[in-house]
Design a protein around this motif. Sequence first.
Motif, PDB file in Angstrom:
ATOM      1  N   ALA A 282      13.129   2.079  11.970  1.00  9.66           N
ATOM      2  CA  ALA A 282      12.575   0.985  12.776  1.00  9.66           C
ATOM      3  C   ALA A 282      11.582   1.512  13.812  1.00  9.66           C
ATOM      4  O   ALA A 282      10.559   0.869  14.084  1.00  9.66           O
ATOM      5  CB  ALA A 282      13.702   0.217  13.461  1.00  9.66           C
ATOM      6  N   LEU A 283      11.862   2.681  14.396  1.00 10.12           N
ATOM      7  CA  LEU A 283      10.942   3.258  15.371  1.00 10.12           C
ATOM      8  C   LEU A 283       9.619   3.632  14.726  1.00 10.12           C
ATOM      9  O   LEU A 283       8.542   3.443  15.314  1.00 10.12           O
ATOM     10  CB  LEU A 283      11.585   4.493  16.023  1.00 10.12           C
ATOM     11  N   ILE A 284       9.677   4.169  13.508  1.00  8.77           N
ATOM     12  CA  ILE A 284       8.445   4.488  12.778  1.00  8.77           C
ATOM     13  C   ILE A 284       7.677   3.206  12.478  1.00  8.77           C
ATOM     14  O   ILE A 284       6.452   3.136  12.637  1.00  8.77           O
ATOM     15  CB  ILE A 284       8.764   5.246  11.477  1.00  8.77           C
ATOM     16  N   ALA A 285       8.409   2.168  12.052  1.00  8.43           N
ATOM     17  CA  ALA A 285       7.773   0.892  11.733  1.00  8.43           C
ATOM     18  C   ALA A 285       7.040   0.332  12.948  1.00  8.43           C
ATOM     19  O   ALA A 285       5.923  -0.196  12.832  1.00  8.43           O
ATOM     20  CB  ALA A 285       8.816  -0.104  11.245  1.00  8.43           C
ATOM     21  N   THR A 286       7.638   0.444  14.110  1.00  9.27           N
ATOM     22  CA  THR A 286       7.016  -0.070  15.328  1.00  9.27           C
ATOM     23  C   THR A 286       5.686   0.626  15.611  1.00  9.27           C
ATOM     24  O   THR A 286       4.680  -0.016  15.939  1.00  9.27           O
ATOM     25  CB  THR A 286       7.967   0.097  16.524  1.00  9.27           C
ATOM     26  N   GLU A 287       5.682   1.959  15.490  1.00  2.94           N
ATOM     27  CA  GLU A 287       4.440   2.703  15.733  1.00  2.94           C
ATOM     28  C   GLU A 287       3.372   2.358  14.700  1.00  2.94           C
ATOM     29  O   GLU A 287       2.185   2.228  15.037  1.00  2.94           O
ATOM     30  CB  GLU A 287       4.720   4.205  15.750  1.00  2.94           C
ATOM     31  N   LEU A 288       3.785   2.221  13.439  1.00  2.00           N
ATOM     32  CA  LEU A 288       2.821   1.852  12.401  1.00  2.00           C
ATOM     33  C   LEU A 288       2.202   0.488  12.690  1.00  2.00           C
ATOM     34  O   LEU A 288       0.980   0.300  12.565  1.00  2.00           O
ATOM     35  CB  LEU A 288       3.500   1.836  11.031  1.00  2.00           C
ATOM     36  N   GLU A 289       3.036  -0.470  13.063  1.00  2.00           N
ATOM     37  CA  GLU A 289       2.510  -1.806  13.321  1.00  2.00           C
ATOM     38  C   GLU A 289       1.534  -1.803  14.489  1.00  2.00           C
ATOM     39  O   GLU A 289       0.529  -2.527  14.483  1.00  2.00           O
ATOM     40  CB  GLU A 289       3.657  -2.783  13.585  1.00  2.00           C
ATOM     41  N   GLN A 290       1.809  -0.988  15.485  1.00  2.00           N
ATOM     42  CA  GLN A 290       0.946  -0.941  16.659  1.00  2.00           C
ATOM     43  C   GLN A 290      -0.351  -0.174  16.402  1.00  2.00           C
ATOM     44  O   GLN A 290      -1.424  -0.592  16.862  1.00  2.00           O
ATOM     45  CB  GLN A 290       1.695  -0.287  17.822  1.00  2.00           C
ATOM     46  N   GLN A 291      -0.265   0.934  15.653  1.00  2.00           N
ATOM     47  CA  GLN A 291      -1.408   1.836  15.574  1.00  2.00           C
ATOM     48  C   GLN A 291      -2.136   1.840  14.228  1.00  2.00           C
ATOM     49  O   GLN A 291      -3.325   2.213  14.182  1.00  2.00           O
ATOM     50  CB  GLN A 291      -0.954   3.264  15.912  1.00  2.00           C
ATOM     51  N   VAL A 292      -1.459   1.453  13.160  1.00  2.00           N
ATOM     52  CA  VAL A 292      -2.071   1.545  11.830  1.00  2.00           C
ATOM     53  C   VAL A 292      -2.346   0.179  11.219  1.00  2.00           C
ATOM     54  O   VAL A 292      -3.378  -0.019  10.569  1.00  2.00           O
ATOM     55  CB  VAL A 292      -1.183   2.395  10.886  1.00  2.00           C
ATOM     56  N   TRP A 293      -1.435  -0.779  11.434  1.00  2.00           N
ATOM     57  CA  TRP A 293      -1.636  -2.103  10.841  1.00  2.00           C
ATOM     58  C   TRP A 293      -2.977  -2.740  11.254  1.00  2.00           C
ATOM     59  O   TRP A 293      -3.635  -3.372  10.426  1.00  2.00           O
ATOM     60  CB  TRP A 293      -0.450  -2.998  11.161  1.00  2.00           C
ATOM     61  N   PRO A 294      -3.427  -2.567  12.507  1.00  2.00           N
ATOM     62  CA  PRO A 294      -4.745  -3.102  12.857  1.00  2.00           C
ATOM     63  C   PRO A 294      -5.884  -2.476  12.034  1.00  2.00           C
ATOM     64  O   PRO A 294      -6.878  -3.156  11.737  1.00  2.00           O
ATOM     65  CB  PRO A 294      -4.886  -2.772  14.344  1.00  2.00           C
ATOM     66  N   LEU A 295      -5.771  -1.202  11.683  1.00  2.00           N
ATOM     67  CA  LEU A 295      -6.789  -0.547  10.862  1.00  2.00           C
ATOM     68  C   LEU A 295      -6.811  -1.144   9.459  1.00  2.00           C
ATOM     69  O   LEU A 295      -7.879  -1.320   8.858  1.00  2.00           O
ATOM     70  CB  LEU A 295      -6.517   0.957  10.782  1.00  2.00           C
ATOM     71  N   LEU A 296      -5.639  -1.460   8.926  1.00  2.00           N
ATOM     72  CA  LEU A 296      -5.550  -2.092   7.610  1.00  2.00           C
ATOM     73  C   LEU A 296      -6.138  -3.500   7.647  1.00  2.00           C
ATOM     74  O   LEU A 296      -6.911  -3.890   6.769  1.00  2.00           O
ATOM     75  CB  LEU A 296      -4.095  -2.136   7.146  1.00  2.00           C
ATOM     76  N   ALA A 297      -5.791  -4.259   8.682  1.00  2.00           N
ATOM     77  CA  ALA A 297      -6.284  -5.632   8.802  1.00  2.00           C
ATOM     78  C   ALA A 297      -7.800  -5.664   8.972  1.00  2.00           C
ATOM     79  O   ALA A 297      -8.464  -6.608   8.522  1.00  2.00           O
ATOM     80  CB  ALA A 297      -5.601  -6.335   9.966  1.00  2.00           C
ATOM     81  N   ALA A 298      -8.350  -4.625   9.591  1.00  2.00           N
ATOM     82  CA  ALA A 298      -9.798  -4.557   9.817  1.00  2.00           C
ATOM     83  C   ALA A 298     -10.550  -4.001   8.617  1.00  2.00           C
ATOM     84  O   ALA A 298     -11.786  -3.942   8.634  1.00  2.00           O
ATOM     85  CB  ALA A 298     -10.084  -3.713  11.049  1.00  2.00           C
ATOM     86  N   GLY A 299      -9.816  -3.593   7.589  1.00  2.00           N
ATOM     87  CA  GLY A 299     -10.456  -3.040   6.403  1.00  2.00           C
ATOM     88  C   GLY A 299     -10.931  -1.610   6.565  1.00  2.00           C
ATOM     89  O   GLY A 299     -11.660  -1.095   5.703  1.00  2.00           O
ATOM     90  N   LYS A 300     -10.507  -0.940   7.634  1.00  2.00           N
ATOM     91  CA  LYS A 300     -10.914   0.451   7.841  1.00  2.00           C
ATOM     92  C   LYS A 300     -10.138   1.408   6.946  1.00  2.00           C
ATOM     93  O   LYS A 300     -10.570   2.535   6.698  1.00  2.00           O
ATOM     94  CB  LYS A 300     -10.734   0.826   9.317  1.00  2.00           C
ATOM     95  N   ILE A 301      -8.965   0.968   6.498  1.00  2.00           N
ATOM     96  CA  ILE A 301      -8.140   1.733   5.551  1.00  2.00           C
ATOM     97  C   ILE A 301      -7.677   0.759   4.473  1.00  2.00           C
ATOM     98  O   ILE A 301      -7.253  -0.357   4.781  1.00  2.00           O
ATOM     99  CB  ILE A 301      -6.904   2.347   6.245  1.00  2.00           C
ATOM    100  N   THR A 302      -7.763   1.185   3.234  1.00  2.00           N
ATOM    101  CA  THR A 302      -7.287   0.369   2.122  1.00  2.00           C
ATOM    102  C   THR A 302      -6.462   1.253   1.198  1.00  2.00           C
ATOM    103  O   THR A 302      -6.941   2.321   0.794  1.00  2.00           O
ATOM    104  CB  THR A 302      -8.462  -0.240   1.330  1.00  2.00           C
ATOM    105  N   PRO A 303      -5.236   0.879   0.864  1.00  2.00           N
ATOM    106  CA  PRO A 303      -4.425   1.721  -0.030  1.00  2.00           C
ATOM    107  C   PRO A 303      -5.107   1.902  -1.378  1.00  2.00           C
ATOM    108  O   PRO A 303      -5.701   0.969  -1.922  1.00  2.00           O
ATOM    109  CB  PRO A 303      -3.106   0.954  -0.154  1.00  2.00           C
TER     110      PRO A 303
END
Length: 343
Positions: A282-303
């Motif tokens: 859960a702690l990892i998930a929190t950091e991902l949502e705060q720091q990485v999910w915005p990059l995904l939503a902005a299209g800066k990273i795509t799997p």
Amino acid sequence: MNSSVIPASMHAIAIKQSGGPEQLVMVEVPVPRPDAGYVLIKVAAAGVNRPDVLQRKGVYPPPAGASALPGLEVAGEVVALGAEVSRYAVGDAVCALIAGGGYAEYCVVHETNALPVPQGLSLLQAAALPETFFTVWTNVFQRGKLRSGDIVLVHGGTSGIGSVTIMLAKAFGARVFATVGSDEKCAAVLKLGADGAINYRTQDFVAEIQRLTDGHGADVIVDLIAGEYVARNYAAAATDGRIVQIGVQNGPAKELNLMLMLAKRLTHTGSTLRPRTVAEKALIATELEQQVWPLLAAGKITPLIDRTFPLQQACDAHTLMEGSTHIGKIMLVTRAYTSLLSA
């Protein structure tokens, strides 16, 4: 839980016995029920990962209490809630990190280990996120302490782990080099954003990383290989370098000279993700949502997804995984995903 719309049984992939890909068989099993704090997900897609292969071979059993079915990451729709669930509602689209049970039409996960599907991503793309993004974040960023300006060497740059490491390291300001096994894969990692590609079949990565960095070496090395690579990583590392061990595909370290570790003040770390507690994930998930999910939503990273197979063809997906010809993630999709495409 509304049993009138959720079936009593489901299709899933089980491991008949330890062995090759042919040991993956379709079975019919009861749909799991969510305990307190857990949600039930109707699975649209699931990722295929190296730990699934190791489990099938009998060398990486699921932790106590986890499903015996393979599969560590999924995406789909929340269709039922256990008691005390507060974050999600029925109908929410989520992706989730699970300790097992992903190769199925339904699975359960604690709500803290699920994340909303990033804006703009499909369920298929979202299912490619949890296992690799959680693994890379906790190992490369939390343990490897990657910083802007670091020089990063990634082994297996076109693997799921490798491709995510390249994208995230670049997004956070690192200079990234990757080792791969073909000219096609060299082109693929450069397209992902790597600053350089090293074909390990024709080039010595130790000599190349020293050449490419004017003798500095790599501040962070991300390794899934082990074996003889461990000693070579020590030679390729910069002073005060951090070596992050995420896999051991070639077995134990060989001919390791620890004097290099002492002389360069190296840190060699690593971890496995699956046995960690719900709270730790859960702690990892929190950091991902705060720091990485915005990059995904902005299209800066795509799997990066290589191929997709129907759930019943899990054996073919494992065969592709073991052949190591794929570039990016290998995915399984259920009938629910097929229905969404045809709707």
